[in-house]
Design a protein around this motif. Structure first.
Motif, PDB file in Angstrom:
ATOM      1  N   LEU A 183       0.832  -1.218   0.000  1.00  0.00           N
ATOM      2  CA  LEU A 183       0.000   0.000   0.000  1.00  0.00           C
ATOM      3  C   LEU A 183       0.861   1.259   0.000  1.00  0.00           C
ATOM      4  N   ALA A 184       2.039   1.158   0.590  1.00  0.00           N
ATOM      5  CA  ALA A 184       2.966   2.289   0.699  1.00  0.00           C
ATOM      6  C   ALA A 184       2.281   3.544   1.258  1.00  0.00           C
TER       7      ALA A 184
ATOM      8  N   LEU B  12      -7.727  -9.617 -11.066  1.00  0.00           N
ATOM      9  CA  LEU B  12      -6.515  -8.810 -11.212  1.00  0.00           C
ATOM     10  C   LEU B  12      -5.791  -9.170 -12.504  1.00  0.00           C
ATOM     11  N   ARG B  13      -5.820 -10.443 -12.882  1.00  0.00           N
ATOM     12  CA  ARG B  13      -5.196 -10.833 -14.158  1.00  0.00           C
ATOM     13  C   ARG B  13      -5.947 -10.193 -15.322  1.00  0.00           C
TER      14      ARG B  13
ATOM     15  N   ALA C   2      -1.784  -8.248  -4.679  1.00  0.00           N
ATOM     16  CA  ALA C   2      -1.700  -6.793  -4.761  1.00  0.00           C
ATOM     17  C   ALA C   2      -1.507  -6.362  -6.207  1.00  0.00           C
ATOM     18  N   ALA C   3      -1.950  -5.149  -6.491  1.00  0.00           N
ATOM     19  CA  ALA C   3      -1.795  -4.594  -7.839  1.00  0.00           C
ATOM     20  C   ALA C   3      -1.588  -3.091  -7.750  1.00  0.00           C
TER      21      ALA C   3
ATOM     22  N   VAL D 126      -4.036  -2.280 -14.562  1.00  0.00           N
ATOM     23  CA  VAL D 126      -3.151  -2.465 -13.410  1.00  0.00           C
ATOM     24  C   VAL D 126      -1.943  -3.321 -13.782  1.00  0.00           C
ATOM     25  N   GLU D 127      -0.934  -3.198 -12.934  1.00  0.00           N
ATOM     26  CA  GLU D 127       0.196  -4.131 -12.964  1.00  0.00           C
ATOM     27  C   GLU D 127       0.040  -5.007 -11.724  1.00  0.00           C
ATOM     28  N   VAL D 128       0.026  -6.330 -11.929  1.00  0.00           N
ATOM     29  CA  VAL D 128      -0.077  -7.225 -10.779  1.00  0.00           C
ATOM     30  C   VAL D 128       1.276  -7.273 -10.082  1.00  0.00           C
ATOM     31  N   LEU D 129       1.291  -7.039  -8.773  1.00  0.00           N
ATOM     32  CA  LEU D 129       2.559  -6.973  -8.036  1.00  0.00           C
ATOM     33  C   LEU D 129       2.915  -8.302  -7.366  1.00  0.00           C
ATOM     34  N   THR D 130       1.971  -9.253  -7.388  1.00  0.00           N
ATOM     35  CA  THR D 130       2.205 -10.554  -6.741  1.00  0.00           C
ATOM     36  C   THR D 130       1.969 -11.646  -7.777  1.00  0.00           C
TER      37      THR D 130
END
Ligand SMILES: C[S@@+](CC[C@H](N)C(=O)[O-])C[C@H]1O[C@@H](n2cnc3c(N)ncnc32)[C@H](O)[C@@H]1O
Length: 319
Positions: free
Chosen positions: A26-27, A263-264, A315-316, A287-291
């Motif tokens: 989440l930053a 998310l995909r 996460a994305a 989105v870019e999937v982060l996981t």
């Protein structure tokens, strides 16, 4: 009045699941608005609010008791925290009502909270003898006892099989309906746990209680937990600001499958069945999937909080 003290005496103390990993994605130290769609006892929200003096959190939950707890716990953050009783599927309306837009991060931590699970009168657990309720919002909708009174045998069996992955689902459903027709309906947690134990057989040491899967299935049905989850992910992602983050934590394979697929799809991967000539799933690259794989708790977290054992985090990042 619910006091925002640790849940001493009501079972395991509450620890937010996968907290460090959630904060990493989440930053929140960047500041801005974060929506905690399932604020529960406010553990994740508290950490988000502590990460920077510039973060604000809208915490949503269906459960008025959880919101009261979270409000009290997060009172030191004053106007940086706002609690809203709402279904997270209404996130767009909640933001509009609050005159807010483009959150920096959206978190959804699915399932039940310790407060719900450890409160005997809520009927989520067979550890206590209580009316079979299981509603996250105790003021709305049918209880688990209502469902067992109203649904057909095949519907009860389907729920127990699909949501509980219980191989004795038909036998359990048959027994529930026989009892309803010939004796008295099942209305308490203990009655249901005993009935399931009799129908599904006892359990060996180190195995979960035979009623665990049936209770989980009923809870999912009572609270419509899987309905509209995919649509919610899409709405949430669309609301995020560019570079905003989405984090979803699930505890059930069906929930994780929905998060993974959505998310995909929203990262541009077609999720249509392989032989379909034209894409109809609406895949788009937002989105870019982060996981690549879901993150799961380490053995230390599971030792400290056994309820975290089935958690999976995806996460994305909004493009
Ligand atoms: C696992 S707990 C969240 C715990 C929270 N992250 C914390 O740190 O305390 C899940 C919460 O989500 C709420 N919930 C479940 N489904 C919901 C929905 N559709 N809309 C809003 N809240 C929901 C439950 O009432 C419960 O309080």
């Amino acid at each position: 009045m619910v006091t925002a003290a640790p849940l001493g005496g009501r079972g395991a103390p509450h620890r937010p699941v996968l907290l460090e990993e959630t904060l990493e994605f989440l930053a929140p130290e960047r500041g801005g608005l974060f929506v905690d769609c399932t604020v529960g006892l406010g553990g994740h929200s508290e950490a988000i609010l502590k990460s920077s003096g510039d973060t604000r959190v809208i915490g949503m939950d269906l459960d008025p008791e959880a919101l009261e707890y979270a409000r009290e716990r997060l009172a030191p953050f004053r106007e940086r925290f706002r609690a809203v009783q709402a279904n997270f599927r209404a996130i767009a309306a909640v933001l509009q009502e609050a005159n807010e837009r483009e959150p920096s991060g959206i978190l959804v931590d699915l399932g039940v909270s310790s407060l719900q699970f450890d409160s005997p009168e809520r009927g989520f657990s067979f550890r206590f003898d209580a009316p079979l309720d299981m509603r996250m919002n105790p003021a709305a909708g049918a209880t688990a006892a209502d469902l067992l009174q109203q649904l057909s045998e095949s519907e009860i069996a389907r729920i127990i099989f699909e949501y509980g992955e219980e191989r004795h689902s038909r036998r359990i459903a048959r027994r529930i309906v026989e009892r309803r027709d010939q004796e008295t309906p099942v209305t308490t947690t203990t009655e249901l746990a005993e009935l399931v134990r009799a129908a599904a057989g006892g359990h060996k040491r180190n195995q979960i209680h035979p009623a665990t899967r049936t209770f989980q299935a009923l809870r999912i049905a009572v609270n419509h937990e899987l309905e509209g989850l995919g649509e919610f992910v899409e709405t949430a992602v669309d609301l995020l600001m560019p570079d905003g983050r989405f984090v979803g934590i699930s505890f059930h394979s069906l929930e994780d499958r929905i998060l993974k697929r959505e998310l995909r799809r929203l990262s541009g991967h077609c999720e249509c069945p392989p032989r379909l000539p034209v894409c109809s799933c609406g895949a788009r690259e937002v989105v870019e999937v982060l996981t690549r794989r879901p993150l799961v708790p380490g053995s230390r977290e599971i030792d400290e909080n056994p309820r975290a054992r089935s958690a999976k985090l995806r996460a994305a990042r909004k493009l």
